[in-house]
Write an enzyme that holds these catalytic residues in place. Structure first.
Site, PDB file in Angstrom:
ATOM      1  CE  LYS A   1      -4.470   0.734   0.103  1.00  0.00           C
ATOM      2  NZ  LYS A   1      -5.510  -0.147  -0.472  1.00  0.00           N
TER       3      LYS A   1
ATOM      4  N   GLY B   1     -20.625   6.431   2.819  1.00  0.00           N
ATOM      5  CA  GLY B   1     -19.754   6.835   1.721  1.00  0.00           C
ATOM      6  C   GLY B   1     -20.541   6.893   0.425  1.00  0.00           C
TER       7      GLY B   1
ATOM      8  N   GLY C   1     -18.343   7.007  -2.726  1.00  0.00           N
ATOM      9  CA  GLY C   1     -17.249   7.064  -3.682  1.00  0.00           C
ATOM     10  C   GLY C   1     -17.339   5.874  -4.613  1.00  0.00           C
ATOM     11  CG  ASN C   2     -14.607   2.900  -7.427  1.00  0.00           C
ATOM     12  OD1 ASN C   2     -14.271   1.811  -6.977  1.00  0.00           O
ATOM     13  ND2 ASN C   2     -14.930   3.075  -8.687  1.00  0.00           N
TER      14      ASN C   2
HETATM   15  P1  NAD Z   1     -13.495   7.302  -2.649  1.00  0.00           P
HETATM   16  O1  NAD Z   1     -12.479   8.332  -2.316  1.00  0.00           O
HETATM   17  O2  NAD Z   1     -13.947   7.130  -4.048  1.00  0.00           O
HETATM   18  O3  NAD Z   1     -14.792   7.555  -1.757  1.00  0.00           O
HETATM   19  C1  NAD Z   1     -14.779   7.728  -0.367  1.00  0.00           C
HETATM   20  C2  NAD Z   1     -16.177   8.161   0.031  1.00  0.00           C
HETATM   21  O4  NAD Z   1     -16.270   8.243   1.446  1.00  0.00           O
HETATM   22  C3  NAD Z   1     -16.554   9.543  -0.516  1.00  0.00           C
HETATM   23  O5  NAD Z   1     -17.904   9.561  -0.898  1.00  0.00           O
HETATM   24  C4  NAD Z   1     -16.337  10.438   0.701  1.00  0.00           C
HETATM   25  O6  NAD Z   1     -17.125  11.621   0.646  1.00  0.00           O
HETATM   26  C5  NAD Z   1     -16.819   9.507   1.786  1.00  0.00           C
HETATM   27  N1  NAD Z   1     -16.403   9.883   3.126  1.00  0.00           N
HETATM   28  C6  NAD Z   1     -15.189  10.276   3.569  1.00  0.00           C
HETATM   29  N2  NAD Z   1     -15.223  10.567   4.878  1.00  0.00           N
HETATM   30  C7  NAD Z   1     -16.497  10.312   5.270  1.00  0.00           C
HETATM   31  C8  NAD Z   1     -17.189  10.412   6.498  1.00  0.00           C
HETATM   32  N3  NAD Z   1     -16.569  10.804   7.604  1.00  0.00           N
HETATM   33  N4  NAD Z   1     -18.504  10.084   6.532  1.00  0.00           N
HETATM   34  C9  NAD Z   1     -19.141   9.697   5.414  1.00  0.00           C
HETATM   35  N5  NAD Z   1     -18.565   9.581   4.219  1.00  0.00           N
HETATM   36  C10 NAD Z   1     -17.254   9.894   4.166  1.00  0.00           C
HETATM   37  O7  NAD Z   1     -12.951   5.924  -2.046  1.00  0.00           O
HETATM   38  P2  NAD Z   1     -13.332   4.444  -2.469  1.00  0.00           P
HETATM   39  O8  NAD Z   1     -12.427   4.033  -3.538  1.00  0.00           O
HETATM   40  O9  NAD Z   1     -14.795   4.320  -2.639  1.00  0.00           O
HETATM   41  O10 NAD Z   1     -12.865   3.654  -1.158  1.00  0.00           O
HETATM   42  C11 NAD Z   1     -13.667   3.581   0.011  1.00  0.00           C
HETATM   43  C12 NAD Z   1     -13.111   2.529   0.948  1.00  0.00           C
HETATM   44  O11 NAD Z   1     -13.038   1.278   0.275  1.00  0.00           O
HETATM   45  C13 NAD Z   1     -11.706   2.762   1.486  1.00  0.00           C
HETATM   46  O12 NAD Z   1     -11.592   2.174   2.764  1.00  0.00           O
HETATM   47  C14 NAD Z   1     -10.833   1.993   0.496  1.00  0.00           C
HETATM   48  O13 NAD Z   1      -9.582   1.651   1.045  1.00  0.00           O
HETATM   49  C15 NAD Z   1     -11.699   0.796   0.277  1.00  0.00           C
HETATM   50  N6  NAD Z   1     -11.450   0.056  -0.951  1.00  0.00           N
HETATM   51  C16 NAD Z   1     -11.522   0.646  -2.170  1.00  0.00           C
HETATM   52  C17 NAD Z   1     -11.320  -0.119  -3.321  1.00  0.00           C
HETATM   53  C18 NAD Z   1     -11.467   0.468  -4.691  1.00  0.00           C
HETATM   54  O14 NAD Z   1     -11.301  -0.293  -5.654  1.00  0.00           O
HETATM   55  N7  NAD Z   1     -11.807   1.707  -4.850  1.00  0.00           N
HETATM   56  C19 NAD Z   1     -11.008  -1.463  -3.202  1.00  0.00           C
HETATM   57  C20 NAD Z   1     -10.968  -2.048  -1.947  1.00  0.00           C
HETATM   58  C21 NAD Z   1     -11.184  -1.277  -0.823  1.00  0.00           C
END
Ligand code: NAD
Length: 428
Positions: free
Chosen positions: A106, A218, A220-221
């Site tokens: 990471k 959340g 996000g993605n």
């Molecule tokens: P992202 O940056 O696309 O989205 C994060 C989301 O969380 C956003 O909508 C943000 O506004 C929200 N957020 C942040 N702080 C917050 C809070 N205090 N309360 C409510 N919402 C809040 O990130 P992502 O890629 O969706 O990743 C999210 C999680 O999933 C992380 O823990 C990441 O490590 C994990 N993850 C992501 C992937 C991937 O492929 N994207 C894969 C495995 C794990």
């Protein structure tokens, strides 16, 4: 990122617990409790106004016993070395449980990417590669996007690496843009993967998905595609999603009397997962504070934002209807909240199983880069479903055989597989 919870201590605590259950040789446990290699470096970047700003960068390589290290790069203002260590450790278990031939890594930079111009972001991402290029590569360590990073940034990083080594090397980063070495299905992969495991859990528990409700954190993605999948693949209802609002410096929970329309919400969400509140308000969405998501009436809770969100305090607020916790985010549940779920008999789909879809398609991307031959989206998603379903059922079988909680079972499958690779390589 919670200030009170040290994610790496949590990762070690989880590991120690299962090492004990497995009666793991303490010498092998000592190797796996810690990352194998760690990099900490400063990245000077010329800003658009001519000033020079220095950013803190990290890369942690936890274990490459099963193959090259693999894991995202996170851009976050409260990134810490310990968070990166924890996430690298979880990547080792994730790749092992998903049975893909990769290890755990990471990376990160302490920065709020939303405060940078596109040109500044490009210089920062290239700066990260200038520090790390000797220690990454398709057979060494393959980074990918995570919170705060996106396919375009992977495109820049891959270009910088290719320039430095003198040959086009798409397989050094995954999560690249389509047309720039990326794989179809990568954007949807983590969220859809979450839903494949939720579908299997519902089959196991005898829950009808079409009458089920999910409350998600959340947007996000991960959560966007988990919400789309929950509605479109399972026929369920999404009670709420939430996000961090940069302008108001607070989090909001969004719900709708008829259930959320994830495609509409996605259309009014920016690249950082922030929902446009004016547009959501105008469309009849109810906006509550960021903690409200956890107490919604729901069968499935899906924390999909950051670590430590389901903790000793917040877990007490969950509705009595909750039957499944599907961990879209990494490390969202603290050990205290885990105890609560165990006591109440709530079914847990642990993070490194539940969100393994992203790294699985990242692996498919690397395979396609190696072959220089690209699969249609349908084929990618079908292979993803197969991997996720197999992984889920292997963990469920272990949980039933050993009569242990799903997280412990996932650790047992993963640690067993990593230790076996270490033995086969003559390391222990
Ligand atoms: P992202 O940056 O696309 O989205 C994060 C989301 O969380 C956003 O909508 C943000 O506004 C929200 N957020 C942040 N702080 C917050 C809070 N205090 N309360 C409510 N919402 C809040 O990130 P992502 O890629 O969706 O990743 C999210 C999680 O999933 C992380 O823990 C990441 O490590 C994990 N993850 C992501 C992937 C991937 O492929 N994207 C894969 C495995 C794990």
């Amino acid at each position: 990122m919670s200030e009170t919870i040290n994610a790496f201590e949590m990762a070690q605590e989880q590991f120690d617990h299962v090492a004990e259950l497995l009666n793991l040789d303490p010498q092998i446990a000592e190797v796996l409790r810690w990352p194998a290699r760690e990099f900490s470096f400063r990245i000077p970047v010329r800003m658009d106004d001519g000033t020079l700003r220095v950013f803190q960068g990290f890369r942690v390589q936890h274990s490459d016993a099963r193959g090259p290290n693999k894991g995202g790069i996170r851009f976050h203002p409260s990134e810490t070395f310990d968070t990166v260590r924890a996430l690298a450790t979880w990547m080792t278990w994730k790749c092992a449980v998903a049975d893909i031939p990769l290890g755990g890594g990471k990376g990160g930079i302490i920065v709020d990417p939303a405060t940078l111009s596109s040109a500044e972001k490009e210089r920062l991402t290239r700066g990260w590669v200038k520090n790390m290029w000797r220690n990454i590569g398709p057979r060494q360590d393959v980074p990918a996007p995570d919170v705060g990073t996106n396919p375009q940034m992977m495109g820049w990083m891959m270009d910088e690496y290719s320039t430095l080594v003198g040959e086009y090397t798409p397989g050094v980063f995954t999560g690249k843009p389509l047309g720039g070495g990326g794989s179809l299905g990568r954007t949807e992969a983590t969220g859809y993967g979450v839903i494949y495991t939720v579908r299997e859990a519902m089959k196991h528990l005898g829950i009808d998905p079409t009458t089920s409700i999910a409350a998600m954190q959340g947007f996000g993605n991960v959560t966007q595609y988990a919400a789309i999948g929950f509605v479109e693949m399972l026929g369920g209802k999404v009670a709420c999603v939430s996000c961090w609002d940069r302008e108001d410096r607070t989090a909001y929970t969004y719900s709708h009397p008829q259930g959320c329309d994830p495609r509409f919400l996605q259309s009014i969400t920016d690249q950082y997962g922030m929902i446009n509140k004016e547009k959501a308000d105008a469309a009849g969405y109810i906006r509550e504070d960021g903690d409200a998501w956890i107490s919604k009436e729901a069968d499935v809770l899906m924390p999909g934002a950051l670590e430590g969100q389901v903790n000793e305090e917040s877990v007490k607020k969950i509705s009595s209807r909750v039957k499944i916790v599907a961990e879209g985010a990494n490390g969202p549940t603290t050990p205290e909240a885990d105890d609560f779920f165990k006591e109440k008999g709530i079914f847990n789909i642990p993070d490194f199983l539940c969100n393994a879809g992203g790294v699985t398609v990242s692996y498919f991307e690397g395979v396609q880069n190696d072959m220089n031959f690209y699969w249609p989206e349908e084929e990618v998603l079908q292979k993803l479903d197969q991997k996720m379903t197999t992984a889920f059922n292997a963990v469920l079988a272990m949980s039933e055989k050993e009569n242990v909680y799903m997280r412990d079972a996932a650790y047992m499958v993963a640690i067993g597989s990593v230790v076996k690779a270490m033995e086969l390589r003559g390391w222990v």
